[in-house]
Design an enzyme around this catalytic site. Sequence first.
Site, PDB file in Angstrom:
ATOM      1  N   ALA A 256     -44.905  56.094 -60.389  1.00 27.92           N
ATOM      2  CA  ALA A 256     -44.089  55.026 -60.980  1.00 27.92           C
ATOM      3  C   ALA A 256     -43.068  54.555 -59.948  1.00 27.92           C
ATOM      4  O   ALA A 256     -42.107  55.269 -59.650  1.00 27.92           O
ATOM      5  CB  ALA A 256     -43.392  55.539 -62.230  1.00 27.92           C
TER       6      ALA A 256
ATOM      7  N   GLY B  78     -40.410  44.753 -57.245  1.00 23.20           N
ATOM      8  CA  GLY B  78     -41.850  44.919 -57.060  1.00 23.20           C
ATOM      9  C   GLY B  78     -42.152  45.233 -55.609  1.00 23.20           C
ATOM     10  O   GLY B  78     -42.074  46.381 -55.182  1.00 23.20           O
TER      11      GLY B  78
ATOM     12  N   ASP C 260     -50.487  54.404 -46.360  1.00 22.93           N
ATOM     13  CA  ASP C 260     -51.470  54.352 -45.276  1.00 22.93           C
ATOM     14  C   ASP C 260     -52.763  55.054 -45.668  1.00 22.93           C
ATOM     15  O   ASP C 260     -53.834  54.741 -45.160  1.00 22.93           O
ATOM     16  CB  ASP C 260     -50.894  54.983 -44.005  1.00 22.93           C
ATOM     17  CG  ASP C 260     -49.698  54.194 -43.475  1.00 22.93           C
ATOM     18  OD1 ASP C 260     -49.547  53.028 -43.886  1.00 22.93           O
ATOM     19  OD2 ASP C 260     -48.930  54.746 -42.672  1.00 22.93           O
TER      20      ASP C 260
ATOM     21  N   LEU D   2     -73.010  30.727 -60.015  1.00 27.41           N
ATOM     22  CA  LEU D   2     -73.872  31.094 -61.145  1.00 27.41           C
ATOM     23  C   LEU D   2     -73.690  30.169 -62.338  1.00 27.41           C
ATOM     24  O   LEU D   2     -74.401  30.295 -63.343  1.00 27.41           O
ATOM     25  CB  LEU D   2     -73.602  32.546 -61.555  1.00 27.41           C
ATOM     26  CG  LEU D   2     -74.179  33.580 -60.569  1.00 27.41           C
ATOM     27  CD1 LEU D   2     -73.503  34.928 -60.729  1.00 27.41           C
ATOM     28  CD2 LEU D   2     -75.686  33.708 -60.748  1.00 27.41           C
ATOM     29  N   GLY D   3     -72.753  29.238 -62.240  1.00 28.30           N
ATOM     30  CA  GLY D   3     -72.582  28.241 -63.296  1.00 28.30           C
ATOM     31  C   GLY D   3     -72.293  28.906 -64.634  1.00 28.30           C
ATOM     32  O   GLY D   3     -71.473  29.815 -64.717  1.00 28.30           O
TER      33      GLY D   3
ATOM     34  N   GLU E  66     -50.705  47.827 -54.721  1.00 27.34           N
ATOM     35  CA  GLU E  66     -50.710  48.623 -53.486  1.00 27.34           C
ATOM     36  C   GLU E  66     -50.330  47.754 -52.275  1.00 27.34           C
ATOM     37  O   GLU E  66     -50.856  47.886 -51.184  1.00 27.34           O
ATOM     38  CB  GLU E  66     -52.096  49.254 -53.296  1.00 27.34           C
ATOM     39  CG  GLU E  66     -52.089  50.622 -52.655  1.00 27.34           C
ATOM     40  CD  GLU E  66     -51.374  51.682 -53.456  1.00 27.34           C
ATOM     41  OE1 GLU E  66     -51.007  51.423 -54.612  1.00 27.34           O
ATOM     42  OE2 GLU E  66     -51.151  52.752 -52.892  1.00 27.34           O
TER      43      GLU E  66
ATOM     44  N   THR F  68     -48.984  43.541 -51.979  1.00 25.79           N
ATOM     45  CA  THR F  68     -49.653  42.248 -52.130  1.00 25.79           C
ATOM     46  C   THR F  68     -50.221  41.803 -50.785  1.00 25.79           C
ATOM     47  O   THR F  68     -49.897  42.347 -49.734  1.00 25.79           O
ATOM     48  CB  THR F  68     -48.663  41.166 -52.586  1.00 25.79           C
ATOM     49  OG1 THR F  68     -47.648  41.055 -51.575  1.00 25.79           O
ATOM     50  CG2 THR F  68     -48.012  41.497 -53.926  1.00 25.79           C
TER      51      THR F  68
END
Lengths: 361, 408
Positions: B127, B134, B259, B360-361, B385, B387
């Site tokens: 956490a 952020g 890392d 793929l429409g 992890e 941005t």
Amino acid sequence: MIGFDPTEEQALIVETVSQFAQNEIRPVARECDESGKLPDSVLAQAHELGLVANALPESVGGGGERSAVLGALVTEELAWGDLAIALGILSPALVALPVAEFGTDAQRERLAHYAGESFVPGALALQEPRFGSDPFRPGCSAERDGNGFVLNGSKCQVPWMDGDDTVLVFATLDGRGEGFLVSRAADGLSAERERNLGIQALPTATLSLDGVRVDADARLGGDAGCDLSRIVTQGRVALAAAGLGVSRAAFEVARDYAKEREVFGVKVAQKQAIAFKLADMAIEIDAARLLAWEAAARLDAGQDALREATLAYDQVRRVALEVADGAVQVFGGHGYIRDYLPEMHLRNARGFASFEALALV
Amino acid sequence: MTISFEPTEASKAAREHYRKVAEEQMRPVSRKYDDEEHTLPKEWVDWFWQEGRHGGPRPTDGPGDGFIQVCIQAEELCWGDAGLYLRMPTPALGGSAVSAAGTAEQKKKFLSPFREKGGHPIWGAMAITEPQAGSDSAAIETTAELDGDEWVLNGTKIFCTAGEGASTVEGGFVVVWATVDKSAGRGGIKSFVVPAGTPGMELVGTEHKLGIRASDTATLRLENCRVPQDHLLGSSAVKKKDPSKTGDKGFKGAMATFDASRPIVAAMAVGVGRAALDFLLEELERQGVRVRYDAPPAEVTALERDVMEMEAELQAARLLTWRAAWMMNHGKPNNLEASMCKAKAGLAVTKITQKAVELLGPLGYSKKLMVEKWMRDAKINDIYEGTQQINQLIVARRILDYPSAMLR
């Protein structure tokens, strides 16, 4: 086991070539681009390093150590020095490697010529001066004629340096692309020097083949012929590596400039707009290099690598242009000026859109 | 040493094993737990706890692909389902933090329950993120104060992956980042192991997300939450007068776990991207469309061009990932390369999956098939992890040789 380190021997060769590029090629690169001439003394010195000869069979005086991975490593370093000079230095391979791989015994005898004491340039004619030129299915034709063949068509982007009398021409015979060793003085063959957007130091020619007659023994590999797809694959690996050399050179010059140039009281490189652009360049160059290495490793393992080489080369085509254009942009107005290198990198980088088999590994 | 792209037999066996797990255990329930966002994927979790965690091939002794094999495992399982992968009962990122920064006793105490046979599934979590902090993880406001021989934690954590399981199911734990001295900035940030069910740690709720819906992304509130003194990661002896100068590795140590974790996240991304690309290629084959690598330039279709670029981008991301992992095998610092692979993979698979939906429409857009889900799942890899932009920043600092003060 997966690995990303060259062998010690490869690393040593790369280091030597890198030094050569730094000390011998770079100082003359701009001048050669402006004058449209290759530096003979640099070509001669490079020949002494034995880069092409190392890949040729020992029976003809070569090192017997052909490796696509090593070829890619060396090509990147030379092209980092200068693309046009690198292509000149490596040009003997354009004839020597296909002859070594596919040639008849008689054809292989001429290899000693490329492994000898003095530099002998090579010429390979694959591309054609028309929209949609297809390296796998040449528009140039070969027709059987008595005991030989008659070639008709046109070619372009053919390295055309003085010092050899042969050009390896690819033409379609019975629906397949085949190579023919043609004398440059053959009747019906005419060459016209080209002027290109980039690689200006490398003399290249547009060839017209108008009923050029060659003997049966001119066909690369004799009756067995050659594998043009494999030659194109080797070319794509080599050109991917060359494109990476150009990209790295452009990236480095942009990075160094950005660390020097002041703007609004800080260095340009301290602005995220520029710093992130440089970061993306570095990421893309490394990523594309690994694709090129993977294709090269497949070639060395004797596997088909057309897909991997094509994907790698296509990636490099995008990356080299993006990076070189980015370098011009980082320099701003100075990037447009011929006193600085980015504009030359941009002109060279755009060439990969059309280059095929202009270098081989 | 040599340049080689040939995995070891052990890596190949691992790939086969985890591909089978993905096909047999994950894919069949993939859609279900995407639809039922906050339901515990019981079949998967129970299977993993009872069989999955014991059954996989272990890296063999002697030279091998080492950490690359872990990346291959992550790729295969996320090819199966990235959300279910994140819901696996494992120590996860909490475990990475304990492994990287913990003492031998801490590792034994907190990680060994995950290896014990029997029992019930448990989870670990990390956490860090808070409502107002952020990417700027040094700006966290959760506090830790030493009171007697206990740390007292106060604050709110959000976006805690696996946070529901880790905070509520006995035996699990959450590694909580908190500051022991706000004035010390980064130097004051430490990490603390909070066992599941500790009084004062409250599960506030789980997020409704674009993708990876099988993953329990939790908000946790810490209110006078007390843990023993030796739950500070890395330190058994805390200097009481100046708690910011503990013997642990602190903020830098915690950052170093990235890392190791970024190549895994990159490998997870590649797995999601490959799921979409594999499906696209299979569908093209069903329709009789073949991608030609030797097509005349003038005849290459837009579709072929797109597919080839997708293939190149995915493989480029995978190889950057393996390189960063390979560096760890050899003890080489890989901060630059870890960020490179994460930046590349996150963006590449975001684009690959979006392109797959496009090509793929209606098949791509329909929830009858999985491609739309993979597009939603892929996007998180460009965010968590670190941005895209944080990883660009790290790469930029490295290549420019700038300290963080020079480039913010």
